[in-house]
Scaffold this motif. Structure first.
Motif, PDB file in Angstrom:
ATOM      1  N   HIS A 964      -3.860   6.999  -5.047  1.00 35.62           N
ATOM      2  CA  HIS A 964      -5.090   6.251  -5.309  1.00 35.62           C
ATOM      3  C   HIS A 964      -6.084   7.096  -6.107  1.00 35.62           C
ATOM      4  N   ARG A1010       1.115   3.738  -4.158  1.00 32.33           N
ATOM      5  CA  ARG A1010       0.184   3.696  -3.024  1.00 32.33           C
ATOM      6  C   ARG A1010       0.480   2.538  -2.088  1.00 32.33           C
ATOM      7  N   GLY A1073      -9.249   5.364  -0.442  1.00 27.86           N
ATOM      8  CA  GLY A1073      -9.315   4.932  -1.844  1.00 27.86           C
ATOM      9  C   GLY A1073     -10.698   4.469  -2.243  1.00 27.86           C
TER      10      GLY A1073
END
Length: 1517
Positions: A964, A1010, A1073
């Motif tokens: 991320h 991710r 993130g």
């Protein structure tokens, strides 16, 4: 715009542009048009504010009481007169100016002078009088804020007017009025400050004077006043307080100062409580029924929406306001870039735009916070009413419906489904606001890039279309996941409830493996659901990159020029909509989960119900009270008329008649009582019952709580009656042994009570109720002979005492010479007043009854008095003969008649009551059921590390976080490239776009990684945590289950595990993130406009401190939300188990109201938790607005050319999204911080102190051990807990191999504890047990328990088949099983079933009688064929004939085995080799039965005499 100014200022005013100019120098002129306009706006705002406060603020009840008859102070009157007079002067001058206009121009235009004076007049009249005279009723914060605002505005206007008068050397009416207004503002300020202080003092004084007498008069009033003061401050909050969440400040402060406890959390306001929500729902449902007038049930969803449509509309308004203000950002940014490039529309436009940007951000923040808070509140109310509806439904659920909806599934509806539906309103407005926001964004994009917008639209539509099949699959697999979750929870619940039995049989491994298999199925479906979610997330997170690619490609093809203003308008718009676009998968997921959950709850709420009220007559003559009439009736448990359970039932029971019901196992005795209670569906005939029931079930139902609570069962406390009930129920001696008497906490299902104690508490509960009809379902099967006779007499005596003087009763009782006389006289006298139906296998009691019903195969064979039945019925003669043979009269012939028993006199009862009242003052130390544990304070990263420590969690998380971060860096580089090169003539448009897109596409690759890694993290962690939890629970000692209510465990394996499975992995990754994105925004702002660092660094520090301040309270609130959720689950689990008893006593309303209270106890911390979340968000958004304002102002203030237009666009686009990125970051942080509490709660039960190992490899017994079955007990001492007293006190004896050993003693003497020690359910505190030369403490538990056979005290069947219940490991052939069924009298019954060995056994064996369940347990023992067999009161619930056959079977099949028998029926142990008599945990005698009977003062001899005395009474008749 010019026409407006002409209308307001007039032609002359605007022609030369002196008055309506935007130049700020005209503000100092009090006669300028712009000055008039600003003053007008300020006064209108003031009027709106004070009107809102007056309308929306609800004064507390205390203020209302003191408002009547109050007198105004001198200061109030002066302020009111001054400001009222000033208002009148303004009004008069306004009318005068209007008159002048009409005379000169014959129109009302221009408006500026007369309209201004008119508004000012109304403003001073309304605001001045309202604030002066209602100062004591208005909220202090608002009052002071407005008075300060009026003071400042009036002061500024006064100063400007005086300055203008001095400079122009002239005084006008306007100047005079401005000066006078300042004087009025001063009086208003003084009034608001002084009177509010006086109000505080007076309020305290009045509070004391008002409530002090109430404390003296009654405690209930005191409680009421406390409850009023503890209601959440939200209930009385004004507009400023609820917009800013100011009302939450006291709780936040308290949470910072100390660890919050449940009593610190205020109650919900009345409208938000479960009771209000549920009854509003019921009222709306009834309206819908009347409106539609159809047999079909009205739509549940429509009803819920109709209940909350106002709140939905208001929250929708705030959602729309948020979208509009958010969409204004890119437009203002476009204008800002133009100003930076030198294209200024008017002077100081940069300042106006900077201020406008900040104002829109503040409005956006306020509206979003209200949107989220109000939808959360709607969700809370919907969840509360659904839980209430589910609870109410389970109290009325029919038996056929209970086969479909098991207790575990009902628990799932509350813990998981209602929770998911409660989450839906929070996301509801996202379903349409995202669409509206996208439409507005497309309009803005069209202004920026023209026809290239259609390329953006095409990509967005394509993304949505690609997600449609994914959403359908998600719905399908979500439904499958919920079914798998139900199956796993049902199996887990069954295993946890019966854990003691599993340990006795050494079946834990098999059941654990079965649950693991179900969990693996659930994990497969979970992986599919999570992968679909991951793909959906990737699709929507990548969509901004795809939109950029399509739009800039279209721009190149269409020749649309790219400049900083249109490029960064596009980028800013895209950045603003990317967060709602990214939440689309979450919205879809929540909608699907809610839809599935709603359909499951709807199916449950539409399930068939019992019709328990129609047959019970409410209005009848007194001579009918207590009578029962059944005519030609058939009843069926399954509701199937073709297969009735009871056939052709005709029964007339007169008021006051005593009826005994007897028959073989499975003949329908308990079903007949259930039919009278209307628990069984009547398929033919009629049934009428007159009066109120008291019911004692065959399987004791005991609530978690004190013994006193279980006996009173909601009735008012009558001290003397209560003490008499205790004496009559033979509970006095037991209460003396308990550490806190009748205030001793009973564990769930009465785990810390013996079978006899449970039944006596049930009997005491029934005796305490003043009922008309008493239905007793074999209550004496679990108690010893002495207690059974005593209780039987007591029941009789109780009924007599209702009609005769209590003293006469005691005198009469003291004259009785033996048990037979008590049995004879008091049965005849006592039951004259009340109607009693007793199911019993004990023939001893039958002669005392008016009538005896003999049942077989679901029919009443004959109903007649005992003597008549004995003479006329062969079946009854066989029953009595079997009893004589079972009783073994030849072995008892030397026994003397029973000894006399002294009755308690009233003086003793009163004395005992006084002593018990003194005992109640003792503390609740050493209670069995402890307060549920919860973590306290900030545990930092510990719970996160616990989660990541599972199955390579650190690796998965690191990869996800780095992926991320790479994505965020890619996006930033992308925009940096565009900002740097967009106006660079050396870079072609194609080159610019290609590099931009390449960076974008590269970053999306990291997004995919991710998303997939987040799924892997969740699955591996969930799998590991569940296995640890399951192993911990299955290895936990029995004492853990004794002291832990089932609801606490079930809430963890249902709702907490569901959160860990579905929510925690994505929330954790998103939190990291989103935090990266937020910091990236700040870094971009700081790098481009480094000057903003002087503001942003302190603001970041303040934000971190605010977050720390918030977490101190929020974590405790979420922990309390978890623990209080267990209260709801535990109460539900108990109510499901005891639904029949609750209905019999007509206590549904009380239990339902308790459920509502528990829902509120759980809802309050949750309410304050999400309110605290919004409290934090609002303050953090204010900080981000300040940082953004600083950045914008630095661009305006610094000289032109300091920043290029490209970097200004980039900085502002990042600044505009700073608010949303900060919210997204903090929201995800708070969400994961709240959800990680579930990990904490699971971890609490992942490390329970374990039992001894199942197998000790280096010390395994021989395969054929035990060979002889010799048991040597040396100085055995047992205590259940370290702090508890000894239960067994040094028992020493030897059971020779092959001997038959009987263990006898009064109820609660320690017989079952000795058996528990033999199976090591509890480890010895001292001494040891040696079996065939091996110390049982030195070998593994599985090796020990699997070598012994047992028929436990509580017969237990498991959900499955007949075969599964007899042989769960499939070790035996069908032939062996059929042989065993024949030996334990079940062959015919099983053959009659359609499936034979595969015929179903439902949850807890509810479709088999209690006696049949005990026969199943015998079958298990016969199949195992252990050298040591333990019978723990194994034949207590079967008839004498069956008992006789079984005793012979056991003697035959286990002839060479050691058989240890714990029995209440003395004949059961008369043919034993030796008898061990236990009293108060000590072995008082151990010898052959006949030797013990000959000993003077022998305990065993005394028990034999007691049994023989009432056996002779039956024989003589």
């Amino acid at each position: 715009m010019e026409s407006f100014w002409r209308m307001f200022c007039g032609e002359s005013g605007c022609s030369g542009n002196p008055y309506c100019s935007y130049d700020f120098k005209f503000l100092k002129d009090p006669s300028s048009c712009i000055n008039h306009f600003l003053i007008l706006c300020i006064h209108v705002l003031l009027v709106i504010m004070i009107s809102s406060i007056t309308m929306f603020h609800k004064p507390s009840p205390l203020k209302k009481q003191h408002h009547h008859g109050q007198s105004y102070s001198r200061l109030q009157l002066v302020s009111a007169i001054a400001n009222g007079s000033l208002g009148l002067v303004h009004l008069i001058s306004g009318f005068w100016f209007l008159d002048e206009n009409l005379r000169k121009t014959r129109t009302v235009f221009p408006l500026d002078w007369w309209f201004l004076e008119f508004i000012q007049g109304l403003s001073w009249l309304f605001v001045g009088l309202t604030m002066s005279l209602r100062v004591k009723q208005l909220p202090r914060t608002w009052l002071r804020l407005i008075s300060v605002l009026i003071f400042l505005i009036s002061g500024i206007l006064c100063a400007l007017s005086l300055f203008y008068a001095v400079s122009s050397r002239g005084i006008s009416l306007k100047v005079v009025l401005d000066v006078l207004s300042f004087g009025g503002a001063i009086s208003l300020l003084l009034c608001s400050y002084k009177e509010s202080k006086h109000r505080d003092f007076e309020g305290e004084e009045n509070y004391e004077s008002l409530y002090m007498p109430l404390n003296d008069e009654s405690m209930s009033n005191s409680i009421d006043s406390d409850s009023v003061s503890s209601v959440t401050l939200f209930s009385g909050a004004g507009i400023f307080s609820w917009m800013s969440f100011w009302w939450l400040n006291p709780l936040m402060k308290r949470g910072k100062q100390k660890t919050l406890q449940e009593q610190d959390i205020p109650k919900l306001r009345e409208a938000d409580r479960a009771e209000s929500c549920y009854f509003q729902f019921q009222e709306q449902l009834n309206k819908q029924k009347m409106k539609e007038q159809s047999a079909q049930q009205p739509s549940l969803l429509k009803t819920i929406i109709m209940c909350h449509w106002k709140e939905i509309l208001i929250s929708g308004f705030f959602a729309l306001l948020k979208v509009i203000t958010l969409s204004c950002g890119p437009l203002l940014l476009n204008s800002f870039i133009l100003v930076a490039e030198g294209n200024e529309s008017f002077k100081h436009e940069g300042y106006v735009l900077a201020i406008s940007l900040v104002i829109t951000k503040i409005i956006e923040s306020l509206s979003q916070r209200q949107w989220y808070f109000r939808t959360r509140l709607i969700g809370l109310k919907v969840r509360s009413l659904l839980i209430a509806a589910i609870y109410q439904k389970q109290l009325r659920l029919s038996n056929a419906a209970r086969l479909v909806h098991s207790g575990g599934e009902i628990m799932n509806y509350v813990n998981v489904d209602a929770y998911r539906i409660g989450e839906f309103p929070y996301w509801f407005h996202q379903t349409w606001t995202t669409s509206v926001q996208l439409c507005i964004a497309l309009v803005v994009l069209f202004r920026a890039v023209g026809l290239a917008t259609f390329a953006s639209l095409a990509v967005i539509l394509l993304t949505v279309l690609c997600n449609t099949p994914l959403a359908k699959l998600q719905h399908k697999f979500q439904r499958k996941l919920m079914v798998a979750q139900d199956e796993r929870l049902k199996a887990t619940s069954e295993a946890l409830v019966n854990m003691k039995v599993l340990k006795l049989y050494a079946w834990e491994t098999n059941f654990r493996n079965a649950i693991e298999r179900l969990r693996n199925v659930e994990l497969k479906r979970l992986s599919v659901v999570q992968l679909r979610k991951a793909y959906s997330n990737f699709l929507f997170w990548a969509s901004p990159v795809l939109v950029s690619a399509a739009s800039f490609g279209a721009c190149y093809l269409l020749g649309v020029p790219l400049h900083a203003n249109n490029v960064f308008t596009f980028v800013a718009t895209l950045r603003l909509v990317q967060d709602p676009i990214r939440t689309i998968p979450d919205v879809i997921g929540v909608v699907i989960q809610a839809k599935v959950a709603f359909s499951r709850i709807l199916k449950f709420l539409e399930a068939p119900e019992l019709d328990s009220q129609s047959f019970r007559k409410k209005h009848f003559s007194e001579n009918m009270r207590g009578s029962i009439s059944i005519k030609s009736a058939e009843f069926s448990w399954e509701g199937n008329g073709s297969k009735p359970t009871l056939k052709n039932i005709n029964l007339e029971v007169r008021a006051g008649q005593n009826v005994a019901i007897c028959g073989e196992v499975g003949s329908g005795k308990s079903t007949l009582l259930a039919a009278i209670l209307r628990e069984v569906l009547i398929t033919r005939g009629t049934i009428e019952v007159y009066g109120k029931f008291a019911y004692v079930s065959q399987t004791a139902w005991i609530q978690t709580g004190t013994i006193r609570d279980n006996i009173l069962f909601g009735s008012a406390m009558d001290a003397e009656k209560y003490q008499e009930t205790l004496h009559r129920s033979s509970l006095m001696k037991d209460l003396e042994l308990f550490p806190h008497g009748d205030l001793t906490e009973i564990g769930e299902r009465g785990v810390n009570l013996s079978g006899g104690q449970k039944q006596r508490i049930q009997l005491a509960r029934a005796l305490y109720q003043n009922a008309d009809i008493y239905l007793l379902d074999d209550p004496f099967s679990a108690v010893d002979a002495h207690t059974a006779t005593n209780l039987f007499n007591v029941i009789s005596n109780f009924f007599t005492s209702v009609f005769t003087n209590c003293n006469h009763w005691f005198i009469a009782l003291s004259r009785m010479k033996n048990g037979f006389e008590i049995l004879q006289d008091y049965i005849m006298e006592g039951l004259a007043g009340k109607t009693v139906l007793l199911v019993t296998h004990q023939v001893d009691f039958l002669p005392a009854f008016d009538s005896v019903l003999l049942m077989a195969e679901g029919k009443i064979l004959q109903a007649a008095p005992y003597h008549h039945l004995l003479n006329s019925s062969k079946e009854f003669q066989d029953l009595v003969q079997a009893h004589k043979e079972t009783a073994g009269s030849d072995r008892l012939v030397d026994a003397t008649s029973s000894s006399n028993r002294l009755a308690h006199n009233p003086g003793e009862i009163r004395k005992t009551y006084v002593e018990n009242q003194l005992e109640t003052s003792r503390g609740e130390r050493d209670q069995l059921i402890k307060q549920e544990e919860r973590e306290e304070g900030d545990r930092g990263l510990k719970p996160y590390l616990q989660y990541l420590n599972q199955n390579k969690g650190y690796l998965y998380f690191s990869v996800a976080a780095l992926s991320h971060l790479s994505f965020v860096i890619g996006q930033t580089l992308q925009n940096w490239w565009m900002a740097d090169k967009v106006d660079d003539s050396n870079v072609s448009t194609l080159h610019l776009i290609v590099v931009y897109l390449l960076i974008g596409f590269a970053s999306t690759f990291f997004l995919l990684i991710r998303s997939l890694v987040a799924v892997a993290l969740g699955l591996q962690s969930s799998k590991s945590m569940f296995l640890q939890l399951l192993n911990s629970l299955f290895h936990a000692p029995v004492s853990f289950y004794d002291s832990t209510p089932l609801g606490r465990i079930l809430s963890r394996v249902s709702s907490d595990l569901s959160i860990v499975d579905l929510d925690v992995p994505f929330s954790l990754v998103f939190a990291v993130g989103a935090t990266n994105t937020c910091y990236a925004n700040l870094i971009v702002l700081a790098v481009i406009t480094w000057q903003v660092l002087c503001v942003s660094i302190p603001m970041v520090y303040i934000a971190i401190r605010l977050q720390s301040y918030y977490f101190a309270t929020a974590k405790e609130l979420m922990r309390m939300n978890g623990t209080t959720k267990s209260y709801v689950a535990n109460h539900l689990a108990e109510s499901v188990a005891g639904a029949a008893t609750i209905r019999a006593f007509e206590e549904e309303h009380r239990f339902f109201m308790k459920n509502l209270d528990l829902i509120d106890v759980n809802a309050s911390p949750f309410f304050h938790s999400f309110a605290a979340n919004e409290w934090l968000m609002l303050r953090l958004e204010t900080i981000s607005a300040v940082v953004f304002a600083a950045a914008a102002l630095s661009m305006v203030v610094l000289p032109p050319g300091t920043f290029t237009s490209g970097f200004i666009g980039m900085a502002l686009s990042y600044g505009l999204s700073l608010n949303s990125s900060l919210v997204f970051a903090i929201q995800n942080q708070c969400t994961v911080a709240n959800q990680i509490i579930s990990v904490e709660r699971l971890n609490q039960y992942m490390n329970i102190a374990s039992e001894a190992p199942e197998i000790i490899q280096e010390n395994r017994p021989p395969p054929n051990w035990p060979i002889k079955g010799k048991v040597q007990i040396h100085n055995l001492q047992i205590r259940y807990r370290e702090s508890a007293p000894l239960v067994l006190r040094g028992i020493t004896c030897t059971f020779e191999g092959g001997h038959k050993i009987g263990i006898v003693g009064r109820t609660g003497s320690g017989k079952s504890t000795l058996i528990g020690a033999l199976f090591r359910l509890v480890e010895p505190a001292g001494g040891r047990i040696i079996v065939d030369g091996i110390d049982i403490s030195s070998i593994g538990l599985h090796d020990l328990r699997s070598r012994f056979g047992i028929i436990p005290q509580d017969p237990t069947l498991f959900n499955g088949t007949v075969r599964y219940n007899l042989d769960p490991f499939s070790h035996h052939s069908d032939h062996d099983i059929w042989q065993v069924l024949g030996k334990c009298q079940l062959l015919e019954v099983v053959k009659e079933k359609e499936g034979g060995l595969e015929s179903s056994v439902v949850e807890a064996g509810a479709n088999w009688s209690m006696g049949q369940r005990q026969l199943f347990c015998l079958g298990r023992a016969l199949l195992r064929r252990s050298k040591i067999l333990v019978l723990d009161e194994a034949t207590a619930s079967i008839d004498n004939a069956t008992d006789l056959i079984l005793q012979k079977t056991i003697r035959t099949e286990f002839a060479d085995c050691t058989v240890i028998t714990v029995a209440h029926r003395i004949p059961t142990v008369m043919d034993c080799t030796k008898v061990a008599a236990i009293s108060d945990g000590e072995l008082v005698e151990y010898d052959e039965p006949m030797n013990l009977m000959k000993q003077e003062g022998s305990l065993f001899g005394q028990l034999v005499k007691e049994y023989w005395s009432h056996f002779q009474s039956a024989e003589s008749h």
